[in-house]
Design a protein around this motif. Structure first.
Motif, PDB file in Angstrom:
ATOM      1  N   TYR A  17       0.861  -1.180   0.000  1.00  0.00           N
ATOM      2  CA  TYR A  17       0.000   0.000   0.000  1.00  0.00           C
ATOM      3  C   TYR A  17       0.898   1.230   0.000  1.00  0.00           C
ATOM      4  N   TYR A  18       0.508   2.234  -0.751  1.00  0.00           N
ATOM      5  CA  TYR A  18       1.212   3.513  -0.714  1.00  0.00           C
ATOM      6  C   TYR A  18       0.195   4.630  -0.929  1.00  0.00           C
ATOM      7  N   PRO A  19       0.462   5.822  -0.416  1.00  0.00           N
ATOM      8  CA  PRO A  19      -0.497   6.925  -0.544  1.00  0.00           C
ATOM      9  C   PRO A  19      -0.754   7.275  -2.008  1.00  0.00           C
ATOM     10  N   GLU A  20      -1.966   7.699  -2.292  1.00  0.00           N
ATOM     11  CA  GLU A  20      -2.287   8.125  -3.656  1.00  0.00           C
ATOM     12  C   GLU A  20      -1.544   9.408  -4.021  1.00  0.00           C
ATOM     13  N   ASP A  21      -1.293  10.258  -3.042  1.00  0.00           N
ATOM     14  CA  ASP A  21      -0.617  11.528  -3.310  1.00  0.00           C
ATOM     15  C   ASP A  21       0.856  11.296  -3.636  1.00  0.00           C
ATOM     16  N   PHE A  22       1.358  12.038  -4.599  1.00  0.00           N
ATOM     17  CA  PHE A  22       2.767  11.928  -4.957  1.00  0.00           C
ATOM     18  C   PHE A  22       3.268  13.266  -5.479  1.00  0.00           C
ATOM     19  N   ASP A  23       4.589  13.382  -5.512  1.00  0.00           N
ATOM     20  CA  ASP A  23       5.242  14.574  -6.056  1.00  0.00           C
ATOM     21  C   ASP A  23       6.112  14.161  -7.232  1.00  0.00           C
ATOM     22  N   TYR A  24       6.075  14.959  -8.295  1.00  0.00           N
ATOM     23  CA  TYR A  24       7.001  14.751  -9.402  1.00  0.00           C
ATOM     24  C   TYR A  24       8.373  15.278  -8.988  1.00  0.00           C
ATOM     25  N   VAL A  25       9.399  14.491  -9.249  1.00  0.00           N
ATOM     26  CA  VAL A  25      10.751  14.903  -8.884  1.00  0.00           C
ATOM     27  C   VAL A  25      11.145  16.188  -9.602  1.00  0.00           C
ATOM     28  N   ASP A  26      10.704  16.353 -10.844  1.00  0.00           N
ATOM     29  CA  ASP A  26      11.006  17.593 -11.578  1.00  0.00           C
ATOM     30  C   ASP A  26      10.458  18.815 -10.842  1.00  0.00           C
ATOM     31  N   ASP A  27       9.265  18.666 -10.246  1.00  0.00           N
ATOM     32  CA  ASP A  27       8.676  19.781  -9.493  1.00  0.00           C
ATOM     33  C   ASP A  27       9.473  20.055  -8.219  1.00  0.00           C
ATOM     34  N   ILE A  28       9.953  18.985  -7.578  1.00  0.00           N
ATOM     35  CA  ILE A  28      10.772  19.150  -6.369  1.00  0.00           C
ATOM     36  C   ILE A  28      12.065  19.880  -6.710  1.00  0.00           C
ATOM     37  N   ILE A  29      12.687  19.480  -7.821  1.00  0.00           N
ATOM     38  CA  ILE A  29      13.936  20.111  -8.260  1.00  0.00           C
ATOM     39  C   ILE A  29      13.717  21.596  -8.529  1.00  0.00           C
ATOM     40  N   LEU A  43      19.609  13.929  -7.277  1.00  0.00           N
ATOM     41  CA  LEU A  43      18.252  13.416  -7.114  1.00  0.00           C
ATOM     42  C   LEU A  43      17.790  12.591  -8.303  1.00  0.00           C
ATOM     43  N   LYS A  44      18.090  13.053  -9.503  1.00  0.00           N
ATOM     44  CA  LYS A  44      17.556  12.381 -10.688  1.00  0.00           C
ATOM     45  C   LYS A  44      18.598  11.533 -11.397  1.00  0.00           C
ATOM     46  N   ASP A  45      19.765  12.093 -11.626  1.00  0.00           N
ATOM     47  CA  ASP A  45      20.776  11.369 -12.394  1.00  0.00           C
ATOM     48  C   ASP A  45      21.389  10.219 -11.598  1.00  0.00           C
ATOM     49  N   SER A  46      21.646  10.440 -10.306  1.00  0.00           N
ATOM     50  CA  SER A  46      22.284   9.411  -9.491  1.00  0.00           C
ATOM     51  C   SER A  46      21.264   8.494  -8.832  1.00  0.00           C
ATOM     52  N   LEU A  47      20.277   9.088  -8.157  1.00  0.00           N
ATOM     53  CA  LEU A  47      19.309   8.289  -7.414  1.00  0.00           C
ATOM     54  C   LEU A  47      18.200   7.751  -8.307  1.00  0.00           C
ATOM     55  N   GLY A  48      17.950   8.403  -9.436  1.00  0.00           N
ATOM     56  CA  GLY A  48      17.031   7.858 -10.431  1.00  0.00           C
ATOM     57  C   GLY A  48      15.567   7.909 -10.050  1.00  0.00           C
ATOM     58  N   LYS A  49      15.142   8.946  -9.344  1.00  0.00           N
ATOM     59  CA  LYS A  49      13.740   9.041  -8.940  1.00  0.00           C
ATOM     60  C   LYS A  49      12.950   9.897  -9.939  1.00  0.00           C
ATOM     61  N   ASN A  50      11.712   9.495 -10.214  1.00  0.00           N
ATOM     62  CA  ASN A  50      10.822  10.274 -11.078  1.00  0.00           C
ATOM     63  C   ASN A  50       9.627  10.828 -10.316  1.00  0.00           C
ATOM     64  N   ILE A  51       8.982   9.954  -9.529  1.00  0.00           N
ATOM     65  CA  ILE A  51       7.911  10.403  -8.645  1.00  0.00           C
ATOM     66  C   ILE A  51       8.135   9.787  -7.269  1.00  0.00           C
ATOM     67  N   VAL A  52       7.608  10.438  -6.255  1.00  0.00           N
ATOM     68  CA  VAL A  52       7.747   9.953  -4.878  1.00  0.00           C
ATOM     69  C   VAL A  52       6.386  10.080  -4.198  1.00  0.00           C
ATOM     70  N   HIS A  53       5.912   8.985  -3.610  1.00  0.00           N
ATOM     71  CA  HIS A  53       4.625   8.997  -2.919  1.00  0.00           C
ATOM     72  C   HIS A  53       4.807   9.487  -1.482  1.00  0.00           C
ATOM     73  N   HIS A  54       4.054  10.523  -1.132  1.00  0.00           N
ATOM     74  CA  HIS A  54       4.141  11.128   0.190  1.00  0.00           C
ATOM     75  C   HIS A  54       2.764  11.210   0.836  1.00  0.00           C
ATOM     76  N   ILE A  55       2.719  10.996   2.143  1.00  0.00           N
ATOM     77  CA  ILE A  55       1.487  11.236   2.899  1.00  0.00           C
ATOM     78  C   ILE A  55       1.217  12.736   2.933  1.00  0.00           C
ATOM     79  N   LYS A  56       0.013  13.115   2.545  1.00  0.00           N
ATOM     80  CA  LYS A  56      -0.372  14.525   2.611  1.00  0.00           C
ATOM     81  C   LYS A  56      -1.660  14.725   3.402  1.00  0.00           C
ATOM     82  N   SER A  57      -2.322  13.622   3.726  1.00  0.00           N
ATOM     83  CA  SER A  57      -3.546  13.688   4.514  1.00  0.00           C
ATOM     84  C   SER A  57      -3.220  13.513   5.994  1.00  0.00           C
ATOM     85  N   LYS A  58      -3.850  14.301   6.844  1.00  0.00           N
ATOM     86  CA  LYS A  58      -3.646  14.179   8.286  1.00  0.00           C
ATOM     87  C   LYS A  58      -4.269  12.903   8.842  1.00  0.00           C
ATOM     88  N   ASP A  59      -5.079  12.235   8.031  1.00  0.00           N
ATOM     89  CA  ASP A  59      -5.728  11.001   8.471  1.00  0.00           C
ATOM     90  C   ASP A  59      -4.916   9.758   8.119  1.00  0.00           C
TER      91      ASP A  59
END
Length: 333
Positions: A17-29, A43-59
């Motif tokens: 299970y993972y949260p539906e909310d996510f951030d695009y790595v390009d937006d983070i950069i 972040l992108k060239d070495s670690l190779g991330k494109n999107i990251v799922h983050h909790i954004k709901s307080k519930d």
């Protein structure tokens, strides 16, 4: 073939299970560039991330994610909470320390009275470490037939705001597996644990102030700092080869390598060192982020879903916690 003392304990089922909310790595950069901070190369060239799922709901938190994964794996295996002899939660961010968060999961899946529940923290290596410990316990006990092991973490919530890389790559997730005794040749065959000589607090610290000062420290000092993990592919490769050799296997016998999803470049270097094709190495950090405690098991889950492995295939796991402790595990799925 050497029969490991952990034989006849297998993974009956696995769900994530993972949260539906996510951030695009390009937006983070872009966000950090606007603050004068450039993290694109790492972040992108070495670690190779494109999107990251983050909790954004307080519930949503470690507990709610764990319960969702737990209920999914009970449904997919045809079991109920009453079938579970033990429930273990591997996490570095429990929602509660009293009672153990696993005890609350037990209530929410309607577990039986005879089951024992506990939390374990070995940082990002906690779930893989726990699987080996539970399998050994099951092997020596007549009363343990089904054990649920859950990994669940929400590290992004607990990182200091000045931890630009860590706060960006850490994904929130949960994964639940059911371990069962079996008469088949599926088994957890062997493992090795390793601690290096780096002082742990020089690599990671959380809470920064220490728990004894948490009620008086500023908010940022109550959070986590992560340094650069001192990971050497030469060391990892040597120990992988050692575990394989003592089981009369080589890398050619392994159908799937489930390694830490911390860094894509690290996996490329490790595959080159082991002289294996990247086709045998799962990397999914680009679609989940680095999920820490669950990452090797989410890799296994994806491989099963994509039909990259079948029952009877050999799988090798490797992961690390805080850069200072490692777990190597050989399994016949």
């Amino acid at each position: 073939m050497k029969q490991g003392y952990l034989s006849n304990i297998r993974i009956k089922g696995i769900e994530i299970y993972y949260p539906e909310d996510f951030d695009y790595v390009d937006d983070i950069i872009t966000k950090y560039k606007e603050q004068g901070i450039d993290i694109e190369l790492e972040l992108k060239d070495s670690l190779g991330k494109n999107i990251v799922h983050h909790i954004k709901s307080k519930d949503e938190n470690t507990l709610t994610m764990a319960v969702k994964a737990a209920k999914k794996v009970l449904d997919s295996t045809g079991l109920t909470g009453k079938d579970l002899d033990q429930i273990a939660l591997a996490t570095l961010s429990p929602e509660y320390i009293l009672p153990a968060t696993a005890r609350l999961i037990h209530t929410m899946v309607e577990g039986k009275e005879e089951a024992f529940c506990y939390d374990i923290n070995a940082n990002c290596s906690g779930m893989l470490f726990s699987m080996n410990q539970i399998a050994a316990q099951m092997q020596s006990s007549d009363s343990l037939h089904y054990v649920m092991l859950i990994g669940s973490d929400s590290p992004s919530i607990h990182m200091r705001n000045d931890q630009y890389i860590s706060k960006s790559i850490l994904g929130d997730s949960a994964c639940a597996i059911i371990l069962e005794k079996t008469d088949t040749d599926s088994s957890i065959l062997d493992h090795k644990f390793l601690c290096n000589y780096t002082h742990p607090l020089s690599v990671a610290c959380g809470p920064c102030c220490g728990l004894s000062h948490i009620h008086e420290a500023p908010i940022e000092d109550q959070k986590i700092i992560l340094g650069k993990a001192p990971i050497q592919t030469e060391v990892i490769s040597t120990h992988i080869q050692e575990v394989l050799a003592r089981n009369n296997l080589t890398v050619d016998d392994i159908s799937l390598f489930c390694f830490s999803q911390y860094s894509k470049s690290l996996l490329n270097k490790l595959a080159k060192k082991l002289e294996i094709s990247m086709d045998k190495v799962i990397y999914n950090g680009d679609k989940y982020g680095y999920t820490g405690v669950t990452c090797t098991f989410i890799a296994l889950y994806d491989a099963i879903q994509e039909k990259k492995i079948k029952r009877g295939d050999y799988v090798f796991f490797w992961t690390f916690g805080s850069g200072v402790e490692m777990v190597f595990t050989l399994m016949r799925y």
